[in-house]
Design an enzyme around this catalytic site. Structure first.
Site, short mmCIF file in Angstrom:
data_model
loop_
_atom_site.label_atom_id
_atom_site.label_comp_id
_atom_site.label_asym_id
_atom_site.label_seq_id
_atom_site.Cartn_x
_atom_site.Cartn_y
_atom_site.Cartn_z
N LYS A 260 0.85 -1.21 0.00
CA LYS A 260 0.00 0.00 0.00
C LYS A 260 0.88 1.25 0.00
O LYS A 260 2.09 1.17 0.28
CB LYS A 260 -0.91 -0.01 1.24
CG LYS A 260 -0.15 0.07 2.56
CD LYS A 260 -1.05 -0.24 3.74
CE LYS A 260 -0.28 -0.17 5.04
NZ LYS A 260 -1.05 -0.73 6.17
N ARG B 130 -9.91 0.22 15.87
CA ARG B 130 -9.93 1.10 14.69
C ARG B 130 -10.93 0.47 13.74
O ARG B 130 -12.10 0.80 13.77
CB ARG B 130 -8.52 1.23 14.10
CG ARG B 130 -8.40 2.26 13.01
CD ARG B 130 -6.99 2.33 12.45
NE ARG B 130 -6.52 1.02 11.94
CZ ARG B 130 -5.33 0.83 11.39
NH1 ARG B 130 -4.45 1.83 11.28
NH2 ARG B 130 -4.97 -0.35 10.93
N TYR C 107 18.48 29.29 7.53
CA TYR C 107 17.26 29.90 8.07
C TYR C 107 17.27 29.89 9.59
O TYR C 107 17.59 28.87 10.21
CB TYR C 107 16.03 29.13 7.60
CG TYR C 107 15.68 29.34 6.15
CD1 TYR C 107 15.37 30.61 5.66
CD2 TYR C 107 15.66 28.26 5.28
CE1 TYR C 107 15.04 30.78 4.32
CE2 TYR C 107 15.32 28.43 3.94
CZ TYR C 107 15.01 29.69 3.47
OH TYR C 107 14.68 29.86 2.16
N MET D 194 13.89 23.64 1.86
CA MET D 194 13.02 22.90 0.93
C MET D 194 13.83 22.00 -0.02
O MET D 194 13.49 20.85 -0.25
CB MET D 194 12.16 23.89 0.14
CG MET D 194 11.10 23.21 -0.70
SD MET D 194 10.09 24.40 -1.60
CE MET D 194 9.11 25.09 -0.30
C1 LIG Z 1 -0.31 -1.79 6.75
C2 LIG Z 1 -0.87 -3.04 7.29
C3 LIG Z 1 -0.03 -4.13 7.56
C4 LIG Z 1 1.47 -4.07 7.47
O1 LIG Z 1 1.98 -3.56 8.68
P1 LIG Z 1 3.55 -3.42 8.93
O2 LIG Z 1 3.64 -2.97 10.34
O3 LIG Z 1 4.03 -2.39 7.96
O4 LIG Z 1 4.15 -4.73 8.69
C5 LIG Z 1 -0.64 -5.32 7.96
N1 LIG Z 1 -1.98 -5.41 8.11
C6 LIG Z 1 -2.81 -4.36 7.89
C7 LIG Z 1 -4.27 -4.53 8.09
C8 LIG Z 1 -2.28 -3.15 7.48
O5 LIG Z 1 -3.10 -2.12 7.27
#
Ligand SMILES: *Cc1c(COP(=O)(O)O)cnc(C)c1O
Length: 356
Positions: free
Chosen positions: A33, A129, A253, A301
């Site tokens: 993702k 969640r 800065y 930046m």
């Molecule tokens: C992002 C995610 C993972 C992966 O988690 P990591 O800590 O990056 O290994 C696993 N399960 C779900 C439901 C997630 O949203």
């Protein structure tokens, strides 16, 4: 050409995937993702395509990008469908949606389609969640099992504190999961990266490694197991200018750094618009021509500044590593009040070069 770039080591990615699968003892869903945590989802998925049991993404847009790139392995939508009419696309592209809210259960019950789906039914075992509570979960399992449009159910849950090796919370969540799924048919999926690396007593049919695939350690202190990870991304640039500051002269800065003694400063083509943390403090480690040095002055930046006083050989054109095998994300993140997850995810503008 601007020298800032990120090198992505696909051999390291495959190594880490194999380690994750070995630790999990079953199948492993490679979580790609958010553009593979900033590493490039299509390239990473292609690099793993020959061996990955499946992939996990956050939404249908991310899944379709992989399908269009020729990825045929199962893809799990970790947050399921956001709208009921996505189910047609889910079926058309053979995606596996997570079902974690009463609304998603209802949408699935009302959906009439030709093909039968694999769904991942999510229990809220204590993170609070996403996920159904134990009572809702068992009811949904019974309801979905009876539907012709559901072919199989994988039972999943997610840990909130698996990166804290001394917290009782992971064991508590595991007990909630065991009780809620007792006697129900279906495969299971529990472990994220910290659970795989730190909780050998927690295992399931499908692991879900994300961060560890990219070689970042989820723990503040590396463990014997997490030390086997190989960093995938190296963020590099070069020194583009050098100057000498006299004692008392300010740098950059806000004059956050003021030279206490004559100081040789290198200007590096890398800034917060590239994803380098804007609030990295004076003293943040950087690697200059292979030798550790430190950042001084506020990150701008497009540029940042480093202390070259004890790097007499370094000058314009010297290579600088901002993170990678020497400056590990797990070391850098806490110094900059951020996380090892966030740093590569924030990568922008910098071209990625793939190796392996
Ligand atoms: C992002 C995610 C993972 C992966 O988690 P990591 O800590 O990056 O290994 C696993 N399960 C779900 C439901 C997630 O949203």
């Amino acid at each position: 050409m601007r020298p800032a770039h990120a090198v992505i080591d696909l051999d390291a990615l495959r190594h880490n995937y194999r380690l994750a699968r070995e630790l999990g003892g079953g199948k492993a869903l490679a979580i790609v993702k958010a553009d593979a945590y900033g590493h490039g989802a299509v390239r990473c998925a292609q690099a793993l395509a020959a061996e990955a049991d499946g992939f996990g993404v956050a939404c249908i847009e991310e899944a379709l990008e992989l399908r269009q790139a020729g990825i045929t392995a199962p893809i799990v939508l970790l947050e399921g469908c956001f709208e009921a009419d996505e189910l047609a696309l889910v079926v058309a592209h053979d995606l596996w949606p997570v079902v974690s809210t009463p609304e998603q259960v209802q949408a699935l019950c009302e959906w009439r389609g030709e093909a039968a789906l694999t769904v991942w039914l999510k229990l809220d075992s204590g993170m609070h969640r996403l996920g159904l509570d134990p009572v809702q979960f068992r009811a949904a399992h019974a309801r979905l099992s009876a539907l012709p449009q559901v072919a199989q159910i994988v039972m999943m849950s997610h840990f909130a504190r698996a990166d804290e090796l001394d917290s009782p919370r992971t064991a508590e969540q595991l007990a909630v999961f065991a009780a809620a799924t007792a006697g129900l048919a279906g495969q299971t999926s529990l472990c994220n990266s910290p659970a795989l690396l730190g909780w050998p007593q927690v295992r399931s049919d499908w692991a879900r490694p994300g961060l560890m695939l990219y070689g970042a350690d989820p723990f503040a202190q590396a463990t014997a197991t997490s030390a086997g990870l190989r960093p995938v991304m190296t963020l590099r640039s070069k020194i583009i200018a050098v100057r000498e500051l006299a004692a008392g002269e300010p740098l950059g800065y806000g004059a956050r750094f003021v030279a206490q003694a004559p100081t040789r400063v290198g200007v590096v083509a890398m800034g917060y618009a590239d994803g380098y943390p804007q609030f990295a403090p004076n003293g943040t480690p950087v690697l200059i021509d292979g030798v550790r040095g430190q950042l001084i002055g506020r990150v701008s930046m497009d540029m940042l500044t480093v202390d070259l006083t004890s790097h007499p050989q370094a000058g314009v054109g010297s290579a600088v590593e901002l993170w990678g095998s020497d400056i590990r994300l797990a070391e850098l993140a806490p110094l900059c009040a951020t996380s090892a997850y966030r740093l590569p995810c924030g990568l922008k503008r910098v071209p990625r070069q793939y190796q392996g």
